[in-house]
Design an enzyme around this catalytic site. Structure first.
Site, PDB file in Angstrom:
ATOM      1  N   ASP A 233      -9.277  -1.507 -12.927  1.00 45.27           N
ATOM      2  CA  ASP A 233      -8.521  -1.277 -11.702  1.00 45.27           C
ATOM      3  C   ASP A 233      -7.840   0.086 -11.793  1.00 45.27           C
ATOM      4  OD1 ASP A 233      -7.333  -2.443  -9.142  1.00 45.27           O
ATOM      5  OD2 ASP A 233      -5.532  -1.815 -10.257  1.00 45.27           O
TER       6      ASP A 233
ATOM      7  N   ASN B 201      -3.695   6.903  -2.086  1.00 46.27           N
ATOM      8  CA  ASN B 201      -4.342   6.997  -0.765  1.00 46.27           C
ATOM      9  C   ASN B 201      -3.336   7.369   0.301  1.00 46.27           C
ATOM     10  OD1 ASN B 201      -7.072   6.801  -0.780  1.00 46.27           O
ATOM     11  ND2 ASN B 201      -7.179   4.590  -0.565  1.00 46.27           N
TER      12      ASN B 201
ATOM     13  N   ASP C  75     -11.346   8.472  -1.677  1.00 46.37           N
ATOM     14  CA  ASP C  75     -12.785   8.195  -1.835  1.00 46.37           C
ATOM     15  C   ASP C  75     -13.386   9.120  -2.880  1.00 46.37           C
ATOM     16  OD1 ASP C  75     -12.572   6.253   0.075  1.00 46.37           O
ATOM     17  OD2 ASP C  75     -13.397   7.473   1.721  1.00 46.37           O
TER      18      ASP C  75
ATOM     19  N   GLU D  13     -10.564  -0.608  -5.181  1.00 48.30           N
ATOM     20  CA  GLU D  13     -10.424   0.317  -6.312  1.00 48.30           C
ATOM     21  C   GLU D  13     -10.774  -0.345  -7.631  1.00 48.30           C
ATOM     22  OE1 GLU D  13      -6.370  -1.547  -5.596  1.00 48.30           O
ATOM     23  OE2 GLU D  13      -8.089  -0.873  -4.426  1.00 48.30           O
TER      24      GLU D  13
END
Length: 550
Positions: free
Chosen positions: A421, A429, A438, A465
């Protein structure tokens, strides 16, 4: 033009077109059927004309003649009734019936053409019926007159019987009674006889008896003499005169004989007329039968021609059908099975070989199928890849994980799973934007994939993620080593992360779990994933940017 194009052009030039073959075959078949149809149509028209002539002319004419014959037979019966009519009502009824039948026959004659002899016979019958009616009417008049005269005679004879010339002279009374009885007997016999000679003889006997009657002067009293003389005169006038009952009776017998003879003659004329009409109907029927027989023979010959033509057409149709089955249907069935995937083109090539449209379609389909197969492989590959990172997606992971788990249990091997993770990815983000996020995911996926040196190892995007790494035949220590290498590699990238709570660069947390080699029967694929998830949760709780093992 290339050599392949030249070969293709030559092949098309030499191609035997199925369309042309079947067009010519069906054209020939159509011509045969058209010829048979036209021939049959004209034969049917001819047959229809014969049947129509029979239905519109011959049969109705036969029926009309039969109806005339039946009506003539009925007329004969009514003629006999007319001849035997004894009362005015029976005469009127018989005359009405005969006139109705004569008019009916006349109407029927106007509807059909007949020979002159038959028409002459019918005219003669009409005249004879009129004369017979006149005779019967005259006979009835004479019978009426005779009945009146007989009544007068019997009343006169009753007067004879009721008269008693004297009360004292028994001999005179007896002679008077004998004379009365003799006159009564002779008169009654004369009126009852049916032969003219016998009646004439009795008339002479009655005249002789009258001549022998007692003179009126032999009776006492002028009044009695006058009465007897009057009775004698009345008897002579009623019985023996030219208009007396004897002559009326003889006239009645003469008229009766003429009426009976005329009636029999007329009835025989009617019977002959009926037979003549029936004979004409029989002639027409015979002509119809002969014509029908001739037409039947013609139809039989035509049916043979039609049968032969249809047989030829059927043979052509069978040949076309067989050729259609072999050259088209069977090959199309093979092509259909090939399209459905039931056959391999290499095995079906011989069944659809040739130089026509079907072969061209099969070759085109082979090219199309090969292209589709390549595209399907590419699509299958794309279906197992994550669209963003280019590594395996969740679907590919599920399939590979199930396969590796089954293989590890079968061969009693270790199987390790890393659940990864990205730390504080949502704040990243939110701060740097989704496009930057991304890009980070792509870099992380690429880095992890590059650090896995075995072909059997798999990295996949697990969701959002999160990433997952499958390490076949890897024990717990080896999994920890790989996990730490991956963690260090990501941190070494030095991707700036101002919102991270553990470092100034992007880091990852990893949870690992391992399927023991000799205790695999007590584990399930879901249990191993669950253990890795718990280990990841512990890594996050303990501060992130670390590796924890279950």
């Amino acid at each position: 033009m290339s050599e392949a194009d030249v070969l293709l052009h030559d092949k098309k030039q030499n191609r035997r077109s199925l369309r042309l073959v079947f067009t010519l075959s069906l054209g020939a078949l159509l011509m045969v059927f058209s010829a048979v149809s036209v021939f049959t149509f004209y034969r049917l028209l001819e047959t229809n004309s014969v049947i129509k002539e029979l239905a519109d002319k011959s049969i109705p004419r036969i029926l009309k003649f039969d109806q005339i014959a039946n009506t003539a037979n009925e007329l004969r019966q009514y003629t006999e009734q007319l001849s035997n009519a004894r009362t005015p009502p029976s005469l009127r009824l018989a005359r009405s019936n005969t006139q109705a039948k004569v008019e009916q026959i006349s109407t029927l004659f106007n509807e059909v053409s007949s020979d002159p002899i038959t028409i002459t016979e019918f005219d003669a019958i009409s005249e004879e019926l009129l004369e017979l009616q006149a005779l019967v009417e005259k006979r009835l008049l004479i019978v009426d007159s005779l009945n009146i005269a007989e009544g007068k005679v019997y009343r006169l004879l009753s007067s004879f019987a009721s008269l008693h010339p004297t009360e004292s002279d028994e001999l005179l009374n007896r002679r008077w009674a004998e004379q009365y009885a003799d006159l009564f007997t002779l008169t009654t016999q004369a009126l009852a006889l049916n032969r003219l000679n016998e009646i004439r003889q009795l008339k002479d006997n009655i005249q002789a008896s009258v001549n022998k009657l007692l003179p009126p002067n032999d009776f006492p009293g002028l009044e009695l003499q006058q009465t007897i003389r009057q009775l004698y005169d009345e008897f002579a006038d009623l019985v023996l005169s030219q208009r007396g009952v004897i002559d009326l009776r003889m006239e009645q017998l003469k008229i009766e004989g003429r009426a009976v003879g005329r009636g029999n003659f007329t009835a025989n004329l009617v019977a002959d007329f009926a037979r003549s009409v029936q004979f004409q109907a029989a002639l027409i029927s015979q002509a119809v039968v002969e014509e029908s027989s001739r037409k039947n023979r013609m139809i039989g010959e035509q049916i043979q021609v039609i049968t032969i033509s249809l047989s030829v057409a059927l043979v052509i149709l069978i040949i076309i059908t067989w050729h259609l089955k072999v050259r088209v249907i069977d090959r199309l069935t093979t092509l259909d099975n090939l399209v459905k995937g039931n056959l391999d083109f290499s095995h079906a090539r011989s069944a659809i070989s040739g130089n026509d449209e079907i072969t061209e379609i099969a070759e085109t389909f082979e090219q199309f199928a090969n292209k589709i197969e390549i595209q399907q492989k590419e699509l299958a590959k794309l279906a197992l890849l994550d669209g963003l990172t280019g590594v395996a997606n969740r679907r590919a992971f599920d399939s590979e994980w199930a396969k590796q788990f089954s293989q590890a249990k079968r061969f009693q091997q270790c199987l390790s799973l890393l659940l990864i993770d990205v730390d504080y990815f949502k704040p990243f983000n939110d701060f740097y934007g989704h496009q930057k996020g991304d890009a980070v995911l792509k870099i992380i996926a690429t880095t992890i994939n590059e650090r896995l040196h075995r072909d059997v190892d798999l990295v996949a995007r697990y969701g959002g993620e999160e990433f997952v790494v499958v390490l076949p035949d890897t024990e717990k220590a080896g999994a920890a080593k790989v996990a730490n290498q991956l963690k260090d590699a990501i941190e070494a990238l030095g991707i700036k992360h101002e919102k991270s709570g553990v470092a100034s660069a992007v880091t990852i947390s990893i949870g690992t779990s391992t399927l023991p080699a000799h205790e695999s029967d007590s584990y399930t694929p879901e249990a191993i994933i669950k253990q890795a998830d718990v280990a990841l949760y512990c890594a996050k709780k303990l501060g992130r940017n670390r590796v924890e093992q279950s």
